[in-house]
Design a protein around this motif. Structure first.
Motif, PDB file in Angstrom:
ATOM      1  N   PRO A  36       0.710  -1.112  -0.186  1.00 16.14           N
ATOM      2  CA  PRO A  36       0.100  -0.069  -0.021  1.00 16.14           C
ATOM      3  C   PRO A  36       1.009   1.205   0.059  1.00 16.14           C
ATOM      4  O   PRO A  36       1.914   1.276   0.278  1.00 16.14           O
ATOM      5  CB  PRO A  36      -0.924  -0.222   1.326  1.00 16.14           C
ATOM      6  CG  PRO A  36      -0.950  -1.432   1.574  1.00 16.14           C
ATOM      7  CD  PRO A  36       0.492  -2.050   1.128  1.00 16.14           C
ATOM      8  N   GLU A  37       0.379   2.083  -0.510  1.00 19.90           N
ATOM      9  CA  GLU A  37       0.921   3.468  -0.502  1.00 19.90           C
ATOM     10  C   GLU A  37       2.064   3.603  -1.679  1.00 19.90           C
ATOM     11  O   GLU A  37       2.928   4.553  -1.390  1.00 19.90           O
ATOM     12  CB  GLU A  37       1.722   3.939   0.898  1.00 19.90           C
ATOM     13  CG  GLU A  37       0.264   3.903   1.939  1.00 19.90           C
ATOM     14  CD  GLU A  37      -0.761   5.245   1.624  1.00 19.90           C
ATOM     15  OE1 GLU A  37      -0.551   6.158   1.197  1.00 19.90           O
ATOM     16  OE2 GLU A  37      -1.994   4.396   1.894  1.00 19.90           O
ATOM     17  N   GLY A  38       2.309   2.647  -2.404  1.00 18.58           N
ATOM     18  CA  GLY A  38       3.401   2.572  -3.507  1.00 18.58           C
ATOM     19  C   GLY A  38       4.510   2.191  -2.759  1.00 18.58           C
ATOM     20  O   GLY A  38       5.630   2.071  -3.770  1.00 18.58           O
ATOM     21  N   GLU A  39       4.814   1.615  -1.704  1.00 20.70           N
ATOM     22  CA  GLU A  39       5.924   1.057  -1.199  1.00 20.70           C
ATOM     23  C   GLU A  39       6.230  -0.116  -1.830  1.00 20.70           C
ATOM     24  O   GLU A  39       5.088  -1.122  -2.254  1.00 20.70           O
ATOM     25  CB  GLU A  39       5.690   1.009   0.360  1.00 20.70           C
ATOM     26  CG  GLU A  39       6.744   0.606   1.159  1.00 20.70           C
ATOM     27  CD  GLU A  39       6.673   0.625   2.607  1.00 20.70           C
ATOM     28  OE1 GLU A  39       7.552   0.583   3.618  1.00 20.70           O
ATOM     29  OE2 GLU A  39       5.249   0.629   3.089  1.00 20.70           O
ATOM     30  N   GLN A  40       7.359  -0.347  -2.090  1.00 15.33           N
ATOM     31  CA  GLN A  40       7.856  -1.718  -2.723  1.00 15.33           C
ATOM     32  C   GLN A  40       8.868  -2.648  -1.596  1.00 15.33           C
ATOM     33  O   GLN A  40       9.687  -1.836  -1.081  1.00 15.33           O
ATOM     34  CB  GLN A  40       8.546  -1.705  -3.822  1.00 15.33           C
ATOM     35  CG  GLN A  40       7.865  -1.282  -4.876  1.00 15.33           C
ATOM     36  CD  GLN A  40       8.387  -1.283  -6.390  1.00 15.33           C
ATOM     37  OE1 GLN A  40       9.382  -2.124  -6.329  1.00 15.33           O
ATOM     38  NE2 GLN A  40       8.099  -0.417  -7.175  1.00 15.33           N
ATOM     39  N   ALA A  41       8.588  -4.032  -1.579  1.00 15.70           N
ATOM     40  CA  ALA A  41       9.193  -4.822  -0.612  1.00 15.70           C
ATOM     41  C   ALA A  41      10.224  -5.815  -1.632  1.00 15.70           C
ATOM     42  O   ALA A  41       9.609  -6.061  -2.499  1.00 15.70           O
ATOM     43  CB  ALA A  41       8.708  -5.552   0.395  1.00 15.70           C
ATOM     44  N   ALA A  42      11.271  -6.063  -1.235  1.00 17.17           N
ATOM     45  CA  ALA A  42      11.949  -7.184  -1.898  1.00 17.17           C
ATOM     46  C   ALA A  42      12.153  -8.281  -0.867  1.00 17.17           C
ATOM     47  O   ALA A  42      12.425  -8.008   0.257  1.00 17.17           O
ATOM     48  CB  ALA A  42      13.475  -6.849  -2.227  1.00 17.17           C
ATOM     49  N   GLY A  49      15.924 -21.320   4.497  1.00 11.71           N
ATOM     50  CA  GLY A  49      14.362 -21.427   4.711  1.00 11.71           C
ATOM     51  C   GLY A  49      14.196 -20.217   5.389  1.00 11.71           C
ATOM     52  O   GLY A  49      12.888 -19.976   5.622  1.00 11.71           O
ATOM     53  N   GLN A  50      14.810 -19.128   5.957  1.00 12.10           N
ATOM     54  CA  GLN A  50      14.672 -18.050   6.460  1.00 12.10           C
ATOM     55  C   GLN A  50      14.005 -17.104   5.392  1.00 12.10           C
ATOM     56  O   GLN A  50      14.511 -17.062   4.300  1.00 12.10           O
ATOM     57  CB  GLN A  50      15.474 -17.350   7.534  1.00 12.10           C
ATOM     58  CG  GLN A  50      16.185 -18.137   8.428  1.00 12.10           C
ATOM     59  CD  GLN A  50      17.427 -17.354   9.131  1.00 12.10           C
ATOM     60  OE1 GLN A  50      18.310 -17.099   8.293  1.00 12.10           O
ATOM     61  NE2 GLN A  50      17.557 -17.559  10.318  1.00 12.10           N
ATOM     62  N   VAL A  51      13.132 -16.060   5.869  1.00 11.66           N
ATOM     63  CA  VAL A  51      12.633 -15.120   5.148  1.00 11.66           C
ATOM     64  C   VAL A  51      13.035 -13.711   5.485  1.00 11.66           C
ATOM     65  O   VAL A  51      12.521 -13.453   6.511  1.00 11.66           O
ATOM     66  CB  VAL A  51      10.932 -15.305   4.839  1.00 11.66           C
ATOM     67  CG1 VAL A  51      10.278 -14.113   3.934  1.00 11.66           C
ATOM     68  CG2 VAL A  51      10.596 -16.692   4.497  1.00 11.66           C
ATOM     69  N   HIS A  52      13.366 -12.892   4.524  1.00 17.45           N
ATOM     70  CA  HIS A  52      13.620 -11.634   4.995  1.00 17.45           C
ATOM     71  C   HIS A  52      13.023 -10.618   3.806  1.00 17.45           C
ATOM     72  O   HIS A  52      13.062 -10.997   2.722  1.00 17.45           O
ATOM     73  CB  HIS A  52      15.172 -11.332   4.748  1.00 17.45           C
ATOM     74  CG  HIS A  52      15.911 -12.323   5.686  1.00 17.45           C
ATOM     75  ND1 HIS A  52      16.393 -11.852   7.166  1.00 17.45           N
ATOM     76  CD2 HIS A  52      16.691 -13.296   5.484  1.00 17.45           C
ATOM     77  CE1 HIS A  52      16.954 -12.827   7.422  1.00 17.45           C
ATOM     78  NE2 HIS A  52      17.234 -13.874   6.615  1.00 17.45           N
ATOM     79  N   ALA A  53      12.864  -9.337   4.238  1.00 17.93           N
ATOM     80  CA  ALA A  53      12.143  -8.324   3.149  1.00 17.93           C
ATOM     81  C   ALA A  53      12.755  -7.141   3.826  1.00 17.93           C
ATOM     82  O   ALA A  53      13.096  -6.595   4.679  1.00 17.93           O
ATOM     83  CB  ALA A  53      10.648  -8.183   3.515  1.00 17.93           C
ATOM     84  N   VAL A  54      13.315  -6.407   2.628  1.00 22.47           N
ATOM     85  CA  VAL A  54      13.718  -5.063   2.754  1.00 22.47           C
ATOM     86  C   VAL A  54      13.152  -4.178   1.509  1.00 22.47           C
ATOM     87  O   VAL A  54      12.505  -4.850   0.931  1.00 22.47           O
ATOM     88  CB  VAL A  54      15.518  -5.147   2.560  1.00 22.47           C
ATOM     89  CG1 VAL A  54      16.211  -5.953   3.611  1.00 22.47           C
ATOM     90  CG2 VAL A  54      15.875  -5.840   1.134  1.00 22.47           C
ATOM     91  N   GLY A  55      13.543  -2.826   1.714  1.00 24.94           N
ATOM     92  CA  GLY A  55      12.941  -2.166   0.494  1.00 24.94           C
ATOM     93  C   GLY A  55      13.542  -2.266  -0.685  1.00 24.94           C
ATOM     94  O   GLY A  55      14.832  -2.853  -0.868  1.00 24.94           O
ATOM     95  N   ASN A  56      12.631  -2.282  -1.787  1.00 24.85           N
ATOM     96  CA  ASN A  56      13.032  -2.799  -3.081  1.00 24.85           C
ATOM     97  C   ASN A  56      13.801  -1.676  -3.865  1.00 24.85           C
ATOM     98  O   ASN A  56      14.629  -2.111  -4.820  1.00 24.85           O
ATOM     99  CB  ASN A  56      12.157  -3.070  -3.952  1.00 24.85           C
ATOM    100  CG  ASN A  56      12.369  -4.017  -5.202  1.00 24.85           C
ATOM    101  OD1 ASN A  56      13.267  -4.500  -5.169  1.00 24.85           O
ATOM    102  ND2 ASN A  56      11.581  -3.608  -6.121  1.00 24.85           N
TER     103      ASN A  56
END
Length: 112
Positions: A36-42, A49-56
């Motif tokens: 939402p709000e145009g934000e992007q995640a990578a 097997g771990q999952v991580h998310a950072v800004g794209n």
């Protein structure tokens, strides 16, 4: 064994958003997610097997390309290298290993 959990990312506004299923994340590959709000995640799943998310958004080039980066590890730390100029970022903290003054935003992840 198949894992059917959904991967959720918390936006900077504090909202949890489902971005994909765990199974859709290929180990050592990234997926871009529009929030939402145009934000992007990578979003990345490590070979362990771990999952991580950072800004794209690559802070050096300004392009939304981090999900297309090359994953790896440095001294056991999961990393992604920008496909633009190859700066390497710690997926846990977002800090650039080549220039510690620069960092990607880290987005909390949960599996449901």
């Amino acid at each position: 064994m198949h894992r059917t959990e959904q991967v959720q990312v918390r936006t900077t506004a504090g909202e949890w958003v489902t971005v994909c299923s765990y199974e859709e994340l290929e180990p050592a590959c990234g997926v871009a997610a529009l929030l939402p709000e145009g934000e992007q995640a990578a979003v990345f799943r490590t070979p362990g097997g771990q999952v991580h998310a950072v800004g794209n958004r690559d802070p050096f080039s300004g392009a939304d390309v981090i999900a297309d980066g090359i994953t790896g590890s440095v001294d056991g730390v999961p990393t992604v290298a920008s496909p633009m100029h190859k700066q390497t970022f710690d997926l846990r903290t977002g800090i650039c290993l080549d220039d510690p003054e620069v960092a990607l935003p880290v987005l909390p992840v949960r599996l449901l």
